[in-house]
Design a protein around this motif. Structure first.
Motif, PDB file in Angstrom:
ATOM      1  N   TYR A  74       1.550  -0.550 -10.882  1.00 13.59           N
ATOM      2  CA  TYR A  74       0.743  -0.234  -9.829  1.00 13.59           C
ATOM      3  C   TYR A  74      -0.817  -0.289  -9.975  1.00 13.59           C
ATOM      4  N   ILE A  75      -1.568  -0.200  -8.984  1.00 13.34           N
ATOM      5  CA  ILE A  75      -2.963  -0.531  -9.239  1.00 13.34           C
ATOM      6  C   ILE A  75      -3.327   0.699  -8.210  1.00 13.34           C
ATOM      7  N   ASP A  76      -4.162   1.546  -9.132  1.00 16.54           N
ATOM      8  CA  ASP A  76      -5.024   3.063  -8.400  1.00 16.54           C
ATOM      9  C   ASP A  76      -6.173   2.458  -7.976  1.00 16.54           C
ATOM     10  N   SER A 134       1.755  -0.874  -4.783  1.00 15.05           N
ATOM     11  CA  SER A 134       2.584  -1.286  -5.463  1.00 15.05           C
ATOM     12  C   SER A 134       2.699  -2.696  -5.888  1.00 15.05           C
ATOM     13  N   LEU A 135       2.736  -3.268  -7.145  1.00 20.91           N
ATOM     14  CA  LEU A 135       3.061  -4.808  -7.237  1.00 20.91           C
ATOM     15  C   LEU A 135       4.302  -5.165  -7.295  1.00 20.91           C
ATOM     16  N   PHE A 136       4.694  -6.220  -6.524  1.00 17.99           N
ATOM     17  CA  PHE A 136       6.181  -6.870  -6.540  1.00 17.99           C
ATOM     18  C   PHE A 136       5.981  -8.296  -6.239  1.00 17.99           C
ATOM     19  N   LYS A 141       0.787  -1.202  -0.042  1.00 16.44           N
ATOM     20  CA  LYS A 141       0.021   0.045  -0.131  1.00 16.44           C
ATOM     21  C   LYS A 141       0.997   1.177   0.067  1.00 16.44           C
ATOM     22  N   LEU A 142       0.337   2.147  -0.741  1.00 17.33           N
ATOM     23  CA  LEU A 142       1.074   3.377  -1.087  1.00 17.33           C
ATOM     24  C   LEU A 142       0.128   4.767  -0.726  1.00 17.33           C
TER      25      LEU A 142
END
Length: 377
Positions: free
Chosen positions: A45-47, A16-18, A9-10
């Protein structure tokens, strides 16, 4: 090993996907468990903060791409576990890989510039379609021969010994990383011997010659002031050029410059003399350049040589010669080599020791000027 797709989570409702590589855990002698994890951040990234159609499509595409990368990483793990050849890496374009490593060094200006310059020669030697499957020991030897016998500078001259040393070492650093990343099956760096470093010629002025230049007219007053300030302080052109008034501190009767070296990125706190401060001129706004109006190039270099010739100095002097001059003046006046090294911002003392060797040579030359006496005993 467990390989999983994770989210972090940002701010602003983004994730952020990792990829997480989990290789079990161990327990130390104190009974504390330590998990063995490594991560690969995908820059995807997922918004979750927007619900419009465009954002939903982007989120879906990013998630699908991340899952595809996850599948590839799991496949690569299986290939390594059962010694199956990784054809994807073998088919990777070599120049693309080199350029990626170069861009990773962008924040380190001096290192990046060397990688960039070496890459230009590598691009001239290496066919654009070459993949790692075509990079072998003969390719390594061939590039060394190219640097040694064929590669030219912008002035159409052969590369200097130290330039060849630098460029070939960047090439070998790329090969080492490629071997570590399994793009190469064998470490082929030793297929060709590195170039030896040559001791570079450090052209400099004597104190008397600096005094002569101080009395000699120069077409560009700011050039004269900047060059003399460099002779008195040891500052590089790059740091003189970018210096802002916010970096110049006046503390009573003492002066210093607090600045970050452009070449190394290191923070320096350099005391300077009153005369060095006077050469800078009248203080202006903090964001203003100290030596405003200077632009490094052929015009400046030509005037620097003409200025020297007007003073009767026939040496091939460049702006960097001022830095060498400062080191030699300090050492000849009795400053210890450690202090000189710190003032110049050298990371290693051996870099400064070269100047001490020059001082020893000049002292020997001076000793030989003493005439022989006719002695009767």
């Amino acid at each position: 090993m467990k390989i999983s797709l994770k989210r972090k989570k940002l701010k602003n409702d983004r994730e952020s996907l990792f990829i997480e590589f989990y290789n079990g855990s161990t327990v130390n002698e104190n009974g504390k468990r330590k998990h063995n994890r490594t991560f690969e951040y995908l820059d995807l990234y997922i918004d979750n903060g927007k619900s419009d159609r465009k954002t939903k499509i982007t989120n879906k595409e990013n998630l699908e791409l991340a899952e595809n990368i996850l599948s590839i990483r799991r496949s690569e793990h299986v290939q390594g576990k059962y010694n199956i050849a990784n054809t994807r890496k073998k088919n990777t374009n070599f120049l693309d890989y080199y350029n990626k490593l170069k861009e990773d060094r962008y924040e380190s200006k001096g290192n990046y510039d060397n990688w960039d310059a070496a890459g230009l020669h590598l691009a001239r030697f290496c066919p654009v379609h070459y993949t790692f499957d075509q990079i072998d020991a003969e390719f390594v030897r061939g590039f060394r021969r190219y640097l040694d016998k064929t590669a030219l500078t912008k002035s159409k001259t052969l590369l200097s010994q130290n330039t060849k040393h630098t460029y070939f070492n960047k090439f070998k650093a790329c090969l080492r990383r490629a071997f570590e990343d399994n793009y190469l099956e064998t470490d082929i760096r030793k297929a060709a011997k590195s170039f030896e470093m040559a001791e570079s010629n450090r052209e400099y002025l004597t104190l008397e010659e600096v005094q002569t230049l101080a009395q000699t007219p120069c077409k560009y007053e700011r050039l004269k002031c900047a060059f003399l300030a460099s002779c008195l302080s040891g500052l590089r052109w790059s740091d003189i050029d970018k210096m802002r008034w916010a970096e110049v501190r006046e503390e009573g009767e003492r002066y210093r410059i607090n600045f970050r070296q452009k070449k190394t990125g290191g923070m320096e706190y350099l005391p300077i003399s009153k005369q060095t401060r006077e050469l800078m001129g009248q203080r202006r706004g903090n964001a203003d350049r100290v030596f405003k109006g200077l632009k490094y190039g052929a015009t400046l270099n030509a005037e620097l040589l003409k200025w020297c010739m007007r003073g009767g100095i026939t040496k091939h002097i460049t702006f960097h010669s001022a830095r060498h001059t400062n080191a030699l003046i300090l050492l000849s006046k009795g400053a210890d080599i450690y202090t000189v090294s710190k003032r110049l911002g050298h990371r290693e003392l051996r870099t400064t020791e070269i100047y001490a060797k020059i001082i020893d040579t000049k002292m020997q030359e001076a000793a030989e000027l003493i005439p022989e006496l006719e002695i009767n005993l």
